[in-house]
Design a protein around this motif. Structure first.
Motif, PDB file in Angstrom:
ATOM      1  N   ALA A   1       6.694  13.204  -1.560  1.00 24.71           N
ATOM      2  CA  ALA A   1       6.667  12.753  -0.168  1.00 24.71           C
ATOM      3  C   ALA A   1       6.825  11.237  -0.084  1.00 24.71           C
ATOM      4  N   VAL A   2       6.174  10.526  -0.988  1.00 26.90           N
ATOM      5  CA  VAL A   2       6.288   9.071  -1.019  1.00 26.90           C
ATOM      6  C   VAL A   2       7.718   8.658  -1.379  1.00 26.90           C
ATOM      7  N   ALA A   3       8.282   9.310  -2.387  1.00 23.27           N
ATOM      8  CA  ALA A   3       9.648   8.992  -2.796  1.00 23.27           C
ATOM      9  C   ALA A   3      10.632   9.224  -1.662  1.00 23.27           C
ATOM     10  N   ASP A   4      10.449  10.318  -0.933  1.00 27.28           N
ATOM     11  CA  ASP A   4      11.329  10.601   0.207  1.00 27.28           C
ATOM     12  C   ASP A   4      11.224   9.498   1.254  1.00 27.28           C
ATOM     13  N   ALA A   5       9.999   9.044   1.516  1.00 31.59           N
ATOM     14  CA  ALA A   5       9.804   7.983   2.502  1.00 31.59           C
ATOM     15  C   ALA A   5      10.457   6.676   2.057  1.00 31.59           C
TER      16      ALA A   5
ATOM     17  N   ASP B   1       5.185   3.021   7.287  1.00 31.00           N
ATOM     18  CA  ASP B   1       4.007   3.342   8.095  1.00 31.00           C
ATOM     19  C   ASP B   1       3.868   4.851   8.299  1.00 31.00           C
ATOM     20  N   GLU B   2       4.053   5.604   7.223  1.00 31.32           N
ATOM     21  CA  GLU B   2       3.943   7.064   7.283  1.00 31.32           C
ATOM     22  C   GLU B   2       2.673   7.519   6.570  1.00 31.32           C
ATOM     23  N   LEU B   3       1.881   8.350   7.244  1.00 29.17           N
ATOM     24  CA  LEU B   3       0.666   8.929   6.688  1.00 29.17           C
ATOM     25  C   LEU B   3       0.775  10.440   6.774  1.00 29.17           C
ATOM     26  N   ARG B   4       0.518  11.107   5.654  1.00 24.94           N
ATOM     27  CA  ARG B   4       0.713  12.555   5.568  1.00 24.94           C
ATOM     28  C   ARG B   4      -0.516  13.203   4.951  1.00 24.94           C
ATOM     29  N   PHE B   5      -0.980  14.293   5.569  1.00 16.89           N
ATOM     30  CA  PHE B   5      -2.070  15.089   5.010  1.00 16.89           C
ATOM     31  C   PHE B   5      -1.608  16.535   4.870  1.00 16.89           C
TER      32      PHE B   5
ATOM     33  N   THR C   1       0.850  -1.192   0.000  1.00 18.95           N
ATOM     34  CA  THR C   1       0.000   0.000   0.000  1.00 18.95           C
ATOM     35  C   THR C   1       0.884   1.240   0.000  1.00 18.95           C
ATOM     36  N   THR C   2       1.068   1.779  -1.177  1.00 26.11           N
ATOM     37  CA  THR C   2       1.887   2.977  -1.373  1.00 26.11           C
ATOM     38  C   THR C   2       1.063   3.900  -2.255  1.00 26.11           C
ATOM     39  N   VAL C   3       0.463   4.932  -1.658  1.00 25.75           N
ATOM     40  CA  VAL C   3      -0.571   5.673  -2.377  1.00 25.75           C
ATOM     41  C   VAL C   3      -0.446   7.174  -2.193  1.00 25.75           C
TER      42      VAL C   3
ATOM     43  N   GLY D   1      -3.112  15.554  -1.582  1.00 27.71           N
ATOM     44  CA  GLY D   1      -3.414  15.981  -0.226  1.00 27.71           C
ATOM     45  C   GLY D   1      -3.173  14.905   0.821  1.00 27.71           C
ATOM     46  N   ALA D   2      -3.152  13.661   0.390  1.00 33.58           N
ATOM     47  CA  ALA D   2      -2.931  12.547   1.309  1.00 33.58           C
ATOM     48  C   ALA D   2      -1.919  11.579   0.695  1.00 33.58           C
ATOM     49  N   ALA D   3      -1.047  11.044   1.523  1.00 37.15           N
ATOM     50  CA  ALA D   3      -0.062  10.073   1.047  1.00 37.15           C
ATOM     51  C   ALA D   3       0.228   9.076   2.156  1.00 37.15           C
ATOM     52  N   TYR D   4       0.340   7.801   1.782  1.00 35.90           N
ATOM     53  CA  TYR D   4       0.636   6.754   2.764  1.00 35.90           C
ATOM     54  C   TYR D   4       1.639   5.775   2.168  1.00 35.90           C
TER      55      TYR D   4
END
Length: 234
Positions: free
Chosen positions: A165-169, A80-84, A64-66, A72-75
């Motif tokens: 943000a996802v790439a950084d994570a 296990d990082e969730l960002r709004f 689950t990489t979305v 506005g939202a990324a997980y």
């Protein structure tokens, strides 16, 4: 025989890209994305609220990489990082003012498109656009037409920022991604990716932003783009 080039990480839109013109998932998508995810990260990037891409990844059987809500939202499941990000209060104010002007969001009483939305507002394309744009502007927001809904969102939020943000994570460069999409809300993502494709049914903004436009539409276009990316076609 020459070896195939390594697969790049992939960012892909859902509606109009993985689906047909009736928003039904193409039957070839699950196996292709599962195989891709075995070799490289796959990010599902959509304008839909977070539960939709999360559920899609769950049923596809991929991590689950979305990116949701147009960035506005990324997980990222791996970390296990969730960002709004975004201005939900301003979006709610737009909805109230739009209703006071006599307009509905167009989704009925239950309003599933907005029920789990955290950072923006989705309005049916059957509703009047001009007053929506005026109200949104007064609250410092913009309206993006994805071809499926009008999205009232913060102007500094888009799929490119969500993907970053996802790439950084994940510890990878956003510029290493291949991206496939079909709409104005995909433009930032298509421009940031190393290589990008718009499917043939894409709107003008997406077509201009992408490096390539496929011959095939909808799911056919996605399969075509994926095959060209796997073959290392730049």
């Amino acid at each position: 025989m020459a070896e195939s080039p390594p697969l790049p990480p992939l960012a892909v839109d859902i509606d109009g890209t993985l689906t047909d013109d009736r928003r039904r998932l193409d039957h070839r998508v699950p196996s292709l994305l599962r195989k891709w995810a075995d070799a490289a990260p796959v990010v599902v990037a959509t304008g839909k609220a977070l539960p939709y891409p999360v559920a899609l990844c769950e049923f596809l059987g991929i991590p689950t990489t979305v990116v949701a809500e147009n960035g506005g939202a990324a997980y990222v499941e791996r970390t296990d990082e969730l960002r709004f990000v975004g201005d939900r209060r301003a979006a709610e104010a737009v909805a109230e003012e739009y209703a006071a002007a006599g307009h509905s969001l167009g989704w009925g009483e239950v309003d599933l498109p907005n029920r789990w939305r955290e950072t923006e507002l989705a309005v049916s394309r059957e509703q009047p656009l001009e007053p929506l744009e005026g109200i949104a502007a007064r609250h410092g927001l913009e309206v993006v037409d994805t071809g499926f809904a009008y999205h009232v969102k913060s102007p500094d939020v888009d799929k490119a920022k969500g993907l970053t943000a996802v790439a950084d994570a994940l510890g990878i460069e956003v510029e290493s991604f291949a991206a496939i999409g079909d709409s104005a809300n995909d433009v930032g993502m298509l421009e940031r990716a190393r290589i990008s494709y718009a499917v043939a049914n894409a709107d003008e903004a997406a077509r201009e932003a992408a490096d390539h436009v496929t011959d095939g539409t909808y799911g056919d276009g996605f399969i075509e783009a994926a095959e060209r990316i796997r073959a290392g076609v730049d």
